[in-house]
Design an enzyme around this catalytic site. Structure first.
Site, PDB file in Angstrom:
ATOM      1  N   HIS A 118     -14.706  -1.949  10.161  1.00  0.00           N
ATOM      2  CA  HIS A 118     -14.244  -2.350   8.833  1.00  0.00           C
ATOM      3  C   HIS A 118     -14.596  -3.810   8.552  1.00  0.00           C
ATOM      4  CE1 HIS A 118     -11.877  -2.735   5.325  1.00  0.00           C
ATOM      5  NE2 HIS A 118     -10.886  -3.401   5.880  1.00  0.00           N
ATOM      6  N   ARG A 137      -6.089 -13.479  15.314  1.00  0.00           N
ATOM      7  CA  ARG A 137      -6.349 -12.046  15.249  1.00  0.00           C
ATOM      8  C   ARG A 137      -5.633 -11.342  16.427  1.00  0.00           C
ATOM      9  NH1 ARG A 137     -11.757  -8.709  14.282  1.00  0.00           N
ATOM     10  NH2 ARG A 137     -11.616  -9.492  12.199  1.00  0.00           N
ATOM     11  N   ILE A 193       0.848  -1.205   0.000  1.00  0.00           N
ATOM     12  CA  ILE A 193       0.000   0.000   0.000  1.00  0.00           C
ATOM     13  C   ILE A 193       0.880   1.250   0.000  1.00  0.00           C
ATOM     14  CG2 ILE A 193      -1.817   1.305   1.193  1.00  0.00           C
ATOM     15  CD1 ILE A 193      -2.857  -1.299   2.348  1.00  0.00           C
TER      16      ILE A 193
HETATM   17  P1  A3D Z   1       2.993  -4.866   3.506  1.00  0.00           P
HETATM   18  O1  A3D Z   1       3.240  -4.893   2.047  1.00  0.00           O
HETATM   19  O2  A3D Z   1       3.423  -6.027   4.337  1.00  0.00           O
HETATM   20  O3  A3D Z   1       3.681  -3.535   4.098  1.00  0.00           O
HETATM   21  C1  A3D Z   1       3.817  -3.280   5.464  1.00  0.00           C
HETATM   22  C2  A3D Z   1       5.166  -2.609   5.649  1.00  0.00           C
HETATM   23  O4  A3D Z   1       5.281  -2.222   7.028  1.00  0.00           O
HETATM   24  C3  A3D Z   1       6.372  -3.506   5.320  1.00  0.00           C
HETATM   25  O5  A3D Z   1       7.161  -2.903   4.310  1.00  0.00           O
HETATM   26  C4  A3D Z   1       7.115  -3.611   6.652  1.00  0.00           C
HETATM   27  O6  A3D Z   1       8.534  -3.629   6.508  1.00  0.00           O
HETATM   28  C5  A3D Z   1       6.664  -2.334   7.354  1.00  0.00           C
HETATM   29  N1  A3D Z   1       6.819  -2.353   8.806  1.00  0.00           N
HETATM   30  C6  A3D Z   1       6.657  -3.415   9.653  1.00  0.00           C
HETATM   31  N2  A3D Z   1       6.920  -3.015  10.916  1.00  0.00           N
HETATM   32  C7  A3D Z   1       7.245  -1.702  10.855  1.00  0.00           C
HETATM   33  C8  A3D Z   1       7.621  -0.737  11.832  1.00  0.00           C
HETATM   34  N3  A3D Z   1       7.710  -1.068  13.122  1.00  0.00           N
HETATM   35  N4  A3D Z   1       7.880   0.515  11.417  1.00  0.00           N
HETATM   36  C9  A3D Z   1       7.811   0.857  10.104  1.00  0.00           C
HETATM   37  N5  A3D Z   1       7.471  -0.012   9.130  1.00  0.00           N
HETATM   38  C10 A3D Z   1       7.194  -1.278   9.513  1.00  0.00           C
HETATM   39  O7  A3D Z   1       1.437  -4.654   3.824  1.00  0.00           O
HETATM   40  P2  A3D Z   1       0.370  -3.795   2.983  1.00  0.00           P
HETATM   41  O8  A3D Z   1       0.999  -2.524   2.562  1.00  0.00           O
HETATM   42  O9  A3D Z   1      -0.264  -4.676   1.978  1.00  0.00           O
HETATM   43  O10 A3D Z   1      -0.712  -3.538   4.146  1.00  0.00           O
HETATM   44  C11 A3D Z   1      -0.398  -2.701   5.242  1.00  0.00           C
HETATM   45  C12 A3D Z   1      -1.459  -2.789   6.323  1.00  0.00           C
HETATM   46  O11 A3D Z   1      -2.710  -2.338   5.819  1.00  0.00           O
HETATM   47  C13 A3D Z   1      -1.727  -4.212   6.863  1.00  0.00           C
HETATM   48  O12 A3D Z   1      -1.894  -4.139   8.274  1.00  0.00           O
HETATM   49  C14 A3D Z   1      -3.043  -4.594   6.214  1.00  0.00           C
HETATM   50  O13 A3D Z   1      -3.762  -5.546   6.966  1.00  0.00           O
HETATM   51  C15 A3D Z   1      -3.739  -3.256   6.199  1.00  0.00           C
HETATM   52  N6  A3D Z   1      -4.855  -3.121   5.247  1.00  0.00           N
HETATM   53  C16 A3D Z   1      -5.953  -2.429   5.688  1.00  0.00           C
HETATM   54  C17 A3D Z   1      -7.025  -2.233   4.845  1.00  0.00           C
HETATM   55  C18 A3D Z   1      -8.216  -1.472   5.330  1.00  0.00           C
HETATM   56  O14 A3D Z   1      -9.143  -1.274   4.585  1.00  0.00           O
HETATM   57  C19 A3D Z   1      -8.254  -0.962   6.688  1.00  0.00           C
HETATM   58  C20 A3D Z   1      -7.000  -2.746   3.542  1.00  0.00           C
HETATM   59  C21 A3D Z   1      -5.874  -3.430   3.123  1.00  0.00           C
HETATM   60  C22 A3D Z   1      -4.795  -3.614   3.988  1.00  0.00           C
END
Ligand code: A3D
Length: 320
Positions: free
Chosen positions: A176, A89, A14
Site C-alpha cells: 500500500h 512506524r 472509516i
Molecule cells: P479512527 O477514526 O481513529 O478509528 C479507529 C477506531 O478504532 C477508533 O474509534 C478506536 O476507538 C477504535 N479502536 C482502537 N483500539 C481498538 C480495539 N482494541 N478494539 C476495537 N476498536 C478499537 O481511524 P480511521 O477510521 O480514520 O482509520 C482506521 C485505520 O485505517 C487506521 O489504522 C488507518 O491508518 C487505516 N487506514 C488505512 C487505509 C488503507 O488504504 C489501508 C486508508 C485510510 C486509513
C-alpha cells in the site's frame, strides 16, 4: 432469505462511513463495534435515523462486546490507532498488532465463517497478522488497499485526460502507498493502454510519472489537508466494493492484499495483487507476467512488506 450481517470492528471515521454506505446499499444488518463505548451505539442510532429519509431497510446497532458480532457474514476491521506526530512506524505497528490480536480472537470465537477485510495500517502486515491470530482460512481474509490506490490513480488520470472515471481502469500491484507498483501497460482508457496513450501524445512519460507519484502519496496529501486524521470516504467506499463482490458473488476482479503461497514468487505474505472476489472469498489470484522493471519494483515492494512482517514477529514470536 434472512438479511446478511455485517460487523464493523472499529467505529471511527472509516467505520462510521462504512456503516452509512452499507446501509444505503442495503447490504445487510450492521453491527458497529468499538472499545470506545457509546461511539458505535451513537453512530448506529444516528445512521438508523437516516433510514426513513433515505428509504433503506437495515438494522444498525452498536456494541463494545464481541458477542454482538456473532455469526457475521462480513467483518471489516478498522480498529486501531493512526500515526500521530512523534510516533514511529514501529510504535504504530506495536500498538496495532496488539489490537489485531484482540480482533483476531473476537472473530475466531464469534464469526469464524466471515469474509474479513482489514483496513488497519500498516495494512500488508496487519492483515497478515490478523489472519494468523484469527486462524480463518487464508482465502477469507484480505486487506483493502489496491482498490483505493487504483481509484486515486483512475481519478487523477480521468482529470488529466478529461474523460469519465468510468472509462479509466488502473492496475496496481504491491504494498500500500509508498511501494505501490502501478502497471501502465495494463492501465487503460477505454481499453487503450497508458503506454499507447503516451505514444499517441495524450500524456508525456514525465507527466505520467508525476501522476503516479501523486497516487503513491495520495494518503499523505489528504492527511496534510485534514491535519487531524486520514482519508475515510474513499477507503470506506473501496472496502464496501470488496464486501459487495463477496456478498453478491459478483466475482469482481479487484486488487486486494491477498495471501500468496508461491504466486509471484512470494510465500506466506500478504501483498497487493489482482484477485477474483466471489462467494468463495478470494477465488483466484490473477498472475501476470512482469517485465524486468515491473518485477524490480514489485520485489522492492515485497521486501518492504517482509520487513514489516519481521518487525511483527520480533514483537509477537508466535506469528512465525
Ligand atoms: P479512527 O477514526 O481513529 O478509528 C479507529 C477506531 O478504532 C477508533 O474509534 C478506536 O476507538 C477504535 N479502536 C482502537 N483500539 C481498538 C480495539 N482494541 N478494539 C476495537 N476498536 C478499537 O481511524 P480511521 O477510521 O480514520 O482509520 C482506521 C485505520 O485505517 C487506521 O489504522 C488507518 O491508518 C487505516 N487506514 C488505512 C487505509 C488503507 O488504504 C489501508 C486508508 C485510510 C486509513
Amino acid at each position: 432469505m434472512a438479511r446478511k450481517k455485517i460487523a464493523l470492528i472499529g467505529s471511527g471515521m472509516i467505520g462510521g462511513t462504512l456503516a452509512h454506505l452499507a446501509g444505503l446499499k442495503e447490504l445487510g444488518d450492521i453491527v458497529l463495534f468499538d472499545i470506545a463505548d457509546g461511539i458505535p451505539q451513537g453512530k448506529g442510532l444516528d445512521i438508523a435515523q437516516s433510514s426513513p429519509v433515505e428509504g433503506f431497510n437495515a438494522s444498525l446497532t452498536g456494541a463494545s462486546d464481541y458477542a454482538a458480532i456473532e455469526g457475521a457474514d462480513v467483518c471489516i476491521v478498522t480498529a486501531g490507532v493512526a500515526r500521530k506526530p512523534g510516533m514511529s512506524r514501529d510504535d504504530l505497528l506495536g500498538i496495532n498488532l496488539k489490537v489485531m490480536e484482540q480482533v483476531g480472537a473476537g472473530i475466531k470465537k464469534y464469526a469464524p465463517n466471515a469474509f474479513v477485510i482489514c483496513i488497519t495500517n500498516p495494512l500488508d502486515a496487519m492483515v497478515w497478522a490478523l489472519q494468523k491470530f484469527s486462524g480463518l482460512p487464508k482465502n477469507m481474509v484480505v486487506g483493502m488497499a489496491g482498490v483505493l490506490d487504483s481509484a486515486r490513480f483512475r481519478l487523477f488520470l480521468s482529470e488529466e485526460f478529461k474523460v469519465s472515471v468510468q472509462d479509466v481502469t488502473a492496475f496496481v500491484l504491491g504494498g500500500h502507498g509508498d511501494t505501490m507498483v502501478p502497471l501502465a501497460r495494463y492501465s487503460t482508457v477505454a481499453g487503450i493502454p497508458l503506454t499507447d496513450l503516451v505514444k499517441m501524445g495524450w500524456v508525456t512519460k514525465e507527466r505520467l510519472e508525476e501522476i503516479i507519484q501523486r497516487t503513491r502519496d495520495g494518503g499523505a496529501e489528504i492527511v496534510g489537508l485534514l491535519k487531524t486524521g486520514s482519508a475515510y470516504y474513499a477507503p470506506a467506499a473501496s472496502a464496501i466494493e470488496m464486501a459487495e463482490s463477496y456478498l453478491k458473488d459478483k466475482k469482481r476482479v479487484l486488487p486486494v492484499a491477498a495471501h500468496l503461497s508461491g504466486q509471484y514468487g512470494v510465500k506466506d505474505m500478504y501483498v497487493g495483487v489482482p484477485t477474483i472476489i466471489g462467494a468463495g472469498g478470494v477465488e483466484r489470484i490473477v498472475e501476470i507476467d512482469l517485465n524486468k522493471a515491473e518485477q524490480e519494483a514489485f520485489d522492492k515492494s515485497v521486501a518492504a512488506v517482509a520487513g514489516l512482517c519481521e518487525a511483527c514477529i520480533n514483537i509477537a514470536p508466535a506469528l512465525k
